[in-house]
Structure formats: structure tokens, C-alpha cells
Design a protein around this motif. Structure first.
Motif, PDB file in Angstrom:
ATOM      1  N   GLN A   1      28.070   0.990  19.108  1.00 27.24           N
ATOM      2  CA  GLN A   1      27.313   0.298  19.726  1.00 27.24           C
ATOM      3  C   GLN A   1      26.113   1.234  20.482  1.00 27.24           C
ATOM      4  O   GLN A   1      26.718   2.166  20.905  1.00 27.24           O
ATOM      5  CB  GLN A   1      28.004  -0.434  20.983  1.00 27.24           C
ATOM      6  N   VAL A   2      25.005   0.747  20.600  1.00 22.51           N
ATOM      7  CA  VAL A   2      24.106   1.702  21.216  1.00 22.51           C
ATOM      8  C   VAL A   2      23.506   0.695  22.238  1.00 22.51           C
ATOM      9  O   VAL A   2      23.200  -0.551  22.334  1.00 22.51           O
ATOM     10  CB  VAL A   2      22.764   1.793  20.352  1.00 22.51           C
ATOM     11  N   ALA A  33      16.358   4.997  13.498  1.00 21.36           N
ATOM     12  CA  ALA A  33      14.670   4.611  14.251  1.00 21.36           C
ATOM     13  C   ALA A  33      14.700   4.022  15.251  1.00 21.36           C
ATOM     14  O   ALA A  33      15.813   3.120  15.601  1.00 21.36           O
ATOM     15  CB  ALA A  33      13.797   3.930  13.167  1.00 21.36           C
ATOM     16  N   MET A  34      13.804   4.121  16.041  1.00 21.95           N
ATOM     17  CA  MET A  34      13.606   3.034  17.237  1.00 21.95           C
ATOM     18  C   MET A  34      12.182   2.616  17.364  1.00 21.95           C
ATOM     19  O   MET A  34      11.231   3.241  16.792  1.00 21.95           O
ATOM     20  CB  MET A  34      13.959   4.027  18.438  1.00 21.95           C
ATOM     21  N   TYR A  95       9.969  -4.873  24.135  1.00 19.86           N
ATOM     22  CA  TYR A  95      11.305  -4.634  24.106  1.00 19.86           C
ATOM     23  C   TYR A  95      11.504  -3.186  23.228  1.00 19.86           C
ATOM     24  O   TYR A  95      10.564  -3.065  22.190  1.00 19.86           O
ATOM     25  CB  TYR A  95      11.981  -5.794  23.210  1.00 19.86           C
ATOM     26  N   CYS A  96      12.561  -2.539  23.458  1.00 17.51           N
ATOM     27  CA  CYS A  96      12.841  -1.538  22.715  1.00 17.51           C
ATOM     28  C   CYS A  96      14.020  -1.732  21.507  1.00 17.51           C
ATOM     29  O   CYS A  96      14.837  -2.829  22.128  1.00 17.51           O
ATOM     30  CB  CYS A  96      13.344  -0.362  23.771  1.00 17.51           C
ATOM     31  N   ALA A  97      14.094  -1.267  20.802  1.00 13.37           N
ATOM     32  CA  ALA A  97      15.164  -1.534  19.606  1.00 13.37           C
ATOM     33  C   ALA A  97      15.525  -0.483  18.908  1.00 13.37           C
ATOM     34  O   ALA A  97      14.576   0.560  18.378  1.00 13.37           O
ATOM     35  CB  ALA A  97      14.546  -2.643  18.707  1.00 13.37           C
ATOM     36  N   TYR A 108      20.035  -3.347  17.639  1.00 10.95           N
ATOM     37  CA  TYR A 108      20.336  -3.149  18.984  1.00 10.95           C
ATOM     38  C   TYR A 108      18.905  -3.302  19.718  1.00 10.95           C
ATOM     39  O   TYR A 108      17.821  -3.116  19.340  1.00 10.95           O
ATOM     40  CB  TYR A 108      20.823  -1.856  19.352  1.00 10.95           C
ATOM     41  N   TRP A 109      19.031  -4.040  20.889  1.00  7.81           N
ATOM     42  CA  TRP A 109      17.889  -4.602  21.586  1.00  7.81           C
ATOM     43  C   TRP A 109      17.937  -4.181  23.083  1.00  7.81           C
ATOM     44  O   TRP A 109      19.101  -4.414  23.556  1.00  7.81           O
ATOM     45  CB  TRP A 109      17.577  -6.023  21.265  1.00  7.81           C
TER      46      TRP A 109
END
Length: 119
Positions: A1-2, A33-34, A95-97, A108-109
Motif C-alpha cells: 500500500q501507498v 508514476a505519480m 488529487y494526487c495519485a 492509490y489516491w
């Protein structure tokens, strides 16, 4: 998990700038990637920018190209979104993902941070 935690949102006037940060924790070594996405009131969430963790390749939506810059600091497991020349239509929750696989699908969000651009 992140786990992802965004910060840096706020209220700014048209033409102003903001820098968003996204701090990642957990299994960050697996991240490929993000990205940054945004969702305006009454609209669907849309892609804004992405960056690959290893090579730092960047990708932008046409609506933010030449105004927004995505960058990363792998030593801090943090991704940034520098937003310049902001417009009222940039108002949204950002939102960052993070993705383990590609820039096209995110696993992940974060919880989101509000950006409001006043006219």
C-alpha cells in the motif's frame, strides 16, 4: 500500500501561483508514476499532469500545458505541481495519485486539496 497526502491548496487571484505537494509513504519503491488530477464542482475528475518516478518523464493535459509544471524529489518521496497563471476554471479539488504500472491507471489516491481561483 501507498499512502498519499496532498498539501498546498488555497485561495489565489487570477494570474497567481500555487505549489501543491504530495508526500508518499509506504511501499513507495513500487511506484512507477505519480499524477495530479482535478475535479471541479459538477464535473468529472480529469487528468492534469503525471511524472514517471525513475526517468522523470512528464505528461500534461492541454488545459494546463505551459502553465503547470510537475516535478518530483525521490529522496523525499514527494511530487510537486507548480501552478502559474491560474485561471478561475482551474478551481477544483486536486488529487494526487500513484500507479504501480503506468501513467494511465492509478492504484492509490490522496484525499485531495482545494484550489480556488478568484476572478
Amino acid at each position: 500500500q501507498v499512502q498519499l497526502v496532498e498539501s498546498g491548496g488555497g485561495l489565489v487571484q487570477t494570474g497567481g501561483s500555487l505549489r501543491l505537494s504530495c508526500a508518499a509513504s509506504g511501499r513507495t519503491a513500487s511506484v512507477y508514476a505519480m499524477g495530479w488530477f482535478r475535479q471541479a464542482p459538477g464535473k468529472e475528475r480529469e487528468f492534469a499532469a503525471a511524472i514517471t518516478r525513475s526517468l522523470g518523464n512528464t505528461y500534461y493535459a492541454d488545459s494546463v500545458k505551459d502553465r503547470f509544471t510537475i516535478s518530483r524529489d525521490n529522496t523525499k518521496n514527494t511530487v510537486y505541481l507548480q501552478m502559474n497563471s491560474l485561471k478561475p476554471e482551474d478551481t477544483a479539488v486536486y488529487y494526487c495519485a500513484a500507479s504501480d504500472r503506468s501513467i494511465y491507471g492509478y492504484d492509490y489516491w490522496g484525499q485531495g486539496t482545494q484550489v480556488t481561483v478568484s476572478s
